[in-house]
Design an enzyme around this catalytic site. Structure first.
Site, PDB file in Angstrom:
ATOM      1  CD  GLU A   1     -38.521  27.696  60.995  1.00  0.00           C
ATOM      2  OE1 GLU A   1     -38.501  28.717  61.187  1.00  0.00           O
ATOM      3  OE2 GLU A   1     -39.076  27.201  60.194  1.00  0.00           O
TER       4      GLU A   1
ATOM      5  CG  HIS B   1      -7.614  33.053  58.062  1.00  0.00           C
ATOM      6  ND1 HIS B   1      -6.425  33.091  58.105  1.00  0.00           N
ATOM      7  CD2 HIS B   1      -7.758  32.012  57.409  1.00  0.00           C
ATOM      8  CE1 HIS B   1      -5.740  32.384  57.489  1.00  0.00           C
ATOM      9  NE2 HIS B   1      -6.542  31.473  56.814  1.00  0.00           N
TER      10      HIS B   1
ATOM     11  CE  LYS C   1     -44.101  34.794  61.791  1.00  0.00           C
ATOM     12  NZ  LYS C   1     -44.853  33.825  61.298  1.00  0.00           N
TER      13      LYS C   1
HETATM   14  O1  PA5 Z   1     -40.293  26.496  57.781  1.00  0.00           O
HETATM   15  C1  PA5 Z   1     -41.614  27.333  57.767  1.00  0.00           C
HETATM   16  O2  PA5 Z   1     -42.484  26.987  58.154  1.00  0.00           O
HETATM   17  C2  PA5 Z   1     -40.768  28.685  57.896  1.00  0.00           C
HETATM   18  O3  PA5 Z   1     -39.606  29.305  57.907  1.00  0.00           O
HETATM   19  C3  PA5 Z   1     -41.803  29.486  56.937  1.00  0.00           C
HETATM   20  O4  PA5 Z   1     -40.956  28.920  55.702  1.00  0.00           O
HETATM   21  C4  PA5 Z   1     -41.437  31.062  57.049  1.00  0.00           C
HETATM   22  O5  PA5 Z   1     -41.829  31.480  58.031  1.00  0.00           O
HETATM   23  C5  PA5 Z   1     -42.300  31.705  55.820  1.00  0.00           C
HETATM   24  O6  PA5 Z   1     -43.544  31.391  56.041  1.00  0.00           O
HETATM   25  P1  PA5 Z   1     -44.762  31.704  54.855  1.00  0.00           P
HETATM   26  O7  PA5 Z   1     -44.076  30.888  53.544  1.00  0.00           O
HETATM   27  O8  PA5 Z   1     -45.890  31.135  55.311  1.00  0.00           O
HETATM   28  O9  PA5 Z   1     -44.589  32.855  54.370  1.00  0.00           O
END
Ligand code: PA5
Length: 449
Positions: free
Chosen positions: A289, A310, A424
């Site tokens: 990310e 494996h 989303k």
């Molecule tokens: O690293 C990030 O920002 C994302 O992976 C969030 O943690 C994830 O989308 C969850 O978001 P939130 O804590 O706002 O529900």
């Protein structure tokens, strides 16, 4: 003293030390961006000093709250997704008995996870178990608006209130969210749930050492003081070292950057301990990310060896040569199990009779490294003396800082995640959310539904 070490010997056949050290200036600049807050995403650097800024008093407060939750729960449900659950799960699974749910004398509660998917079967199965058990839960969402945990929480809250009554249910819910904004914040305030704050300047995937990770980890009975202490050591080390020379954090970032520039676009994080599986998942989120944007970035993958030797071993040995491996190598285990001698030796294992399983596992690790290096897969090793809270705290900070440096070396913002919005928007449109009407029509046409 930090105990996370980096070994690059099996890399130098592909990339020389000088080639890595040529990134000295870039590392210096990346470190400056982090410490002087001059880079992209500089309003999300709260994680840098989070370990040292978290007071022992606050840790004690979390610990005490966790003790209360433990006392009233056979099961503790952690509701969250992405950075709001992976870090906690990584630490909890790394430090728990593999079969704790089957052990009658294992300290309760057993930690389960919800809101990390939208599977009807998953949640329905969980509800059946929760019908029979005492439970509490933490709902964790920084934005407070994420669909997956919001759905799970709506269903679980209804279940909890039905089971215990609204008033008693309130004592079994902890909300961890933004200090000011979001639907969860509003709900927590209106229902008077005990709440913890996700700091404004700490993004989800960098939040494991905030209450997001610390509360569930403490409920699992793990020493959060030792975890944070480990991270503090790495934080201190990083700030003092802050250049490439002899610094494993910087060398790791520079080495993977050099590999990327040479066409190695996939990094496979390898473990030989099943308890580290979720640490790999957390690593994948952190790097994926953070780096994967503007059509750049190393794709972070993970395997569990020897299990996956494996299944994925063939590809790694002989498939497309755009991969490198980073092995988490653990030097010792506290438990001892030796292979027994057998008179008949039908399975022909007497040549290793008397040896510990950890020794056999170590030889599998070393043999695999050489095989994969011979197959043109460069190898980086991260050495840990053992798995405990202190070492995991160091490792978490090691990866967080390496990831930030790596992101700045790629010239991207390591702290945002604009690409996550695309799915989303489509999901909301397909579900008929107000305001998405044009998109809904477009998608229905494209999907022929
Ligand atoms: O690293 C990030 O920002 C994302 O992976 C969030 O943690 C994830 O989308 C969850 O978001 P939130 O804590 O706002 O529900």
């Amino acid at each position: 003293m930090i105990q996370v070490k980096l070994e690059l010997n099996q890399l130098y056949g592909f990339i020389s030390k000088d080639e890595i050290l040529q990134y000295e200036r870039q590392i210096y600049n990346a470190y400056r961006k982090v410490y002087h807050k001059t880079g992209a995403g500089n309003d999300f650097l709260g994680w840098v000093e989070l370990p040292s800024q978290t007071s022992d008093n606050f840790l004690e407060q979390i610990q005490q709250h966790a003790t209360l939750l433990r006392a009233q729960s056979d099961i503790f449900v952690v509701v969250g997704i992405g950075g709001s659950y992976l870090g906690a799960r990584a630490v909890i699974e790394a430090l728990s008995n593999h079969f704790s749910q089957l052990s009658s004398d294992y300290p309760h509660p057993y930690i389960v996870y919800a809101g990390q998917n939208i599977s009807e079967d998953y949640l329905a199965d969980l509800l059946k178990i929760l019908d029979e058990k005492d439970y509490s839960m933490a709902v964790i969402s920084k934005s407070g608006t994420t669909t997956e945990p919001a759905i799970a929480f709506r269903i679980l809250r209804r279940h909890l209130e039905k089971k215990y009554g609204k008033e008693a249910a309130r004592q079994r819910i902890v909300a961890i969210t933004d200090q000011h904004r979001g639907a969860l914040k509003q709900l927590a305030d209106s229902e008077s749930y005990v709440s913890y704050v996700v700091p404004d300047d700490v993004g989800g995937r960098y939040s494991v050492l905030s209450p997001v990770g610390l509360l569930p980890i403490a409920v699992a009975g793990i020493d959060i003081q030792a975890l944070v202490e480990g991270a503090r050591k790495m934080e201190k080390y990083s700030r003092a070292a802050n250049n490439i020379h002899g610094n494993p954090i910087a060398m790791y970032a520079a080495a993977r950057h050099a590999l990327y520039q040479s066409g190695k676009t996939i990094e496979i994080l390898v473990n030989y301990e099943p308890r580290m599986q979720y640490m790999t998942e957390w690593f994948k989120q952190l790097f994926g990310e953070s780096e994967g944007k503007e059509h750049k970035g190393i794709f972070p993958a993970g395997v569990n060896f020897t299990t996956d030797l494996h299944s994925m071993g063939q590809y790694i040995q002989e498939g497309l040569r755009n991969i490198f491996e980073t092995v988490i190598s653990i030097e010792s285990s506290d438990q001892e199990l030796r292979i027994p001698q057998e008179e008949t030796d039908l399975d022909q294992l007497n040549y290793i009779a008397g040896k510990r399983l950890s020794e056999v596992n170590r030889m599998a690790e070393l043999g695999t490294i050489v095989a994969h290096v011979d197959g043109a897969v460069p190898n980086i090793r991260i050495l840990l003396p053992k798995i405990n809270a202190d070492v995991l705290g160091q490792l978490i900070y090691f990866f967080e800082m390496s990831c930030a440096l790596s992101g700045y070396m790629l010239n991207i913002n390591p702290f945002d995640q604009p690409g996550v919005e695309a799915y989303k928007t489509n999901m909301f449109a397909l579900l008929g959310k107000k305001g998405f009407e044009t998109k809904t029509a477009e998608l229905r046409k494209r999907l022929n539904i």
